[in-house]
Write a protein that holds these residues in place. Structure first.
Motif, PDB file in Angstrom:
ATOM      1  N   GLY A  51     -11.117 -12.356   9.268  1.00 11.24           N
ATOM      2  CA  GLY A  51     -10.580 -11.354   8.364  1.00 11.24           C
ATOM      3  C   GLY A  51      -9.478 -10.494   8.950  1.00 11.24           C
ATOM      4  O   GLY A  51      -8.876  -9.687   8.248  1.00 11.24           O
ATOM      5  N   ARG A  52      -9.179 -10.636  10.232  1.00  9.91           N
ATOM      6  CA  ARG A  52      -8.087  -9.863  10.834  1.00  9.91           C
ATOM      7  C   ARG A  52      -6.768 -10.484  10.397  1.00  9.91           C
ATOM      8  O   ARG A  52      -6.597 -11.702  10.424  1.00  9.91           O
ATOM      9  CB  ARG A  52      -8.203  -9.881  12.358  1.00  9.91           C
ATOM     10  N   ALA A  53      -5.842  -9.643   9.955  1.00  8.14           N
ATOM     11  CA  ALA A  53      -4.585 -10.144   9.415  1.00  8.14           C
ATOM     12  C   ALA A  53      -3.467  -9.130   9.610  1.00  8.14           C
ATOM     13  O   ALA A  53      -3.707  -7.975   9.979  1.00  8.14           O
ATOM     14  CB  ALA A  53      -4.752 -10.429   7.915  1.00  8.14           C
ATOM     15  N   ILE A  54      -2.252  -9.584   9.357  1.00  3.39           N
ATOM     16  CA  ILE A  54      -1.098  -8.702   9.302  1.00  3.39           C
ATOM     17  C   ILE A  54      -0.647  -8.660   7.848  1.00  3.39           C
ATOM     18  O   ILE A  54      -0.425  -9.703   7.225  1.00  3.39           O
ATOM     19  CB  ILE A  54       0.051  -9.178  10.209  1.00  3.39           C
ATOM     20  N   TYR A  55      -0.554  -7.441   7.323  1.00  3.36           N
ATOM     21  CA  TYR A  55      -0.083  -7.205   5.958  1.00  3.36           C
ATOM     22  C   TYR A  55       1.305  -6.596   6.076  1.00  3.36           C
ATOM     23  O   TYR A  55       1.500  -5.627   6.806  1.00  3.36           O
ATOM     24  CB  TYR A  55      -1.037  -6.252   5.242  1.00  3.36           C
ATOM     25  N   LYS A  56       2.267  -7.193   5.369  1.00  2.68           N
ATOM     26  CA  LYS A  56       3.641  -6.712   5.467  1.00  2.68           C
ATOM     27  C   LYS A  56       4.201  -6.399   4.093  1.00  2.68           C
ATOM     28  O   LYS A  56       4.202  -7.241   3.205  1.00  2.68           O
ATOM     29  CB  LYS A  56       4.531  -7.760   6.138  1.00  2.68           C
ATOM     30  N   VAL A  57       4.640  -5.172   3.925  1.00  5.48           N
ATOM     31  CA  VAL A  57       5.454  -4.801   2.773  1.00  5.48           C
ATOM     32  C   VAL A  57       6.809  -4.441   3.366  1.00  5.48           C
ATOM     33  O   VAL A  57       7.673  -5.279   3.474  1.00  5.48           O
ATOM     34  CB  VAL A  57       4.840  -3.664   1.935  1.00  5.48           C
ATOM     35  N   GLU A  58       6.962  -3.223   3.822  1.00  2.53           N
ATOM     36  CA  GLU A  58       8.216  -2.870   4.487  1.00  2.53           C
ATOM     37  C   GLU A  58       8.090  -3.002   6.005  1.00  2.53           C
ATOM     38  O   GLU A  58       9.066  -3.154   6.713  1.00  2.53           O
ATOM     39  CB  GLU A  58       8.697  -1.465   4.100  1.00  2.53           C
ATOM     40  N   LYS A  59       6.846  -2.945   6.503  1.00  5.73           N
ATOM     41  CA  LYS A  59       6.609  -3.151   7.936  1.00  5.73           C
ATOM     42  C   LYS A  59       5.239  -3.800   8.120  1.00  5.73           C
ATOM     43  O   LYS A  59       4.409  -3.815   7.208  1.00  5.73           O
ATOM     44  CB  LYS A  59       6.696  -1.837   8.703  1.00  5.73           C
ATOM     45  N   ASN A  60       5.004  -4.341   9.293  1.00  2.20           N
ATOM     46  CA  ASN A  60       3.742  -5.007   9.596  1.00  2.20           C
ATOM     47  C   ASN A  60       2.637  -3.983   9.848  1.00  2.20           C
ATOM     48  O   ASN A  60       2.851  -3.008  10.563  1.00  2.20           O
ATOM     49  CB  ASN A  60       3.881  -5.897  10.833  1.00  2.20           C
TER      50      ASN A  60
END
Length: 172
Positions: A135-144
């Motif tokens: 479940g560990r992840a990187i979510y990116k909209v304007e930054k990580n």
């Protein structure tokens, strides 16, 4: 092919909604009283890549149509209230069409095998260095942002989706 008919139907709905919004002089569903959103979820988008499906001419034509439809949904659908969720485990440039990638608002990457995979999804490195925690992840909209998402097993999912079959279209 059920998926092809489904995508064709979505494209028809998209054109009708676009016509309706123009008649009301709306330019973006966010700025309107329209609250309904339609989510189009593609699970394993690599299966729709003409470069990946193999040498079968019919399969390649089918994949080209699907990628074209998804590109159109990604390009104009957002303003009309359509949200494309494009998923793949095969993170290569061939698996994620450029028209789709360029119109992705948010990205989520779990552990990636290599920097190149991280770059395909996030346009950045980092997913290859995530710890091996489910479940560990990187979510990116304007930054990580490193996030932790819950694991949802099948029994939990089916229990909570019970009675919602009328809003879920499954083409399998």
């Amino acid at each position: 092919m059920n998926q092809q008919r489904l995508l064709f139907g979505i494209l028809e709905q998209l054109k009708l909604k676009q016509k309706h919004m123009r008649s009301k002089r709306y330019t973006n569903s966010v700025d309107t009283p329209i609250k309904q959103r339609t989510f189009i979820i593609v699970d394993e988008g690599a299966e729709l890549s003409p470069d990946i499906v193999g040498s079968n001419t019919e399969a390649k034509q089918y994949a080209k149509f699907c990628q074209g439809a998804l590109s159109e949904i990604a390009r104009i659908g957002g303003a009309l209230g359509y949200r494309l969720i494009f998923c793949t485990q095969y993170t290569t440039a061939q698996a994620v069409p450029m028209q789709v990638k360029m119109n992705i608002v948010a990205r989520l990457s779990f552990v990636a095998a290599a920097q190149i995979s991280s770059r395909v999804i996030l346009d950045d490195v980092g997913a290859e260095e995530l710890p091996s925690i489910p479940g560990r992840a990187i979510y990116k909209v304007e930054k990580n942002r490193i996030v932790q998402v819950p694991y949802i097993n099948d029994s939990f999912m089916f229990k909570h989706l019970e009675g919602l079959q009328h809003v879920i279209i499954n083409t399998k």
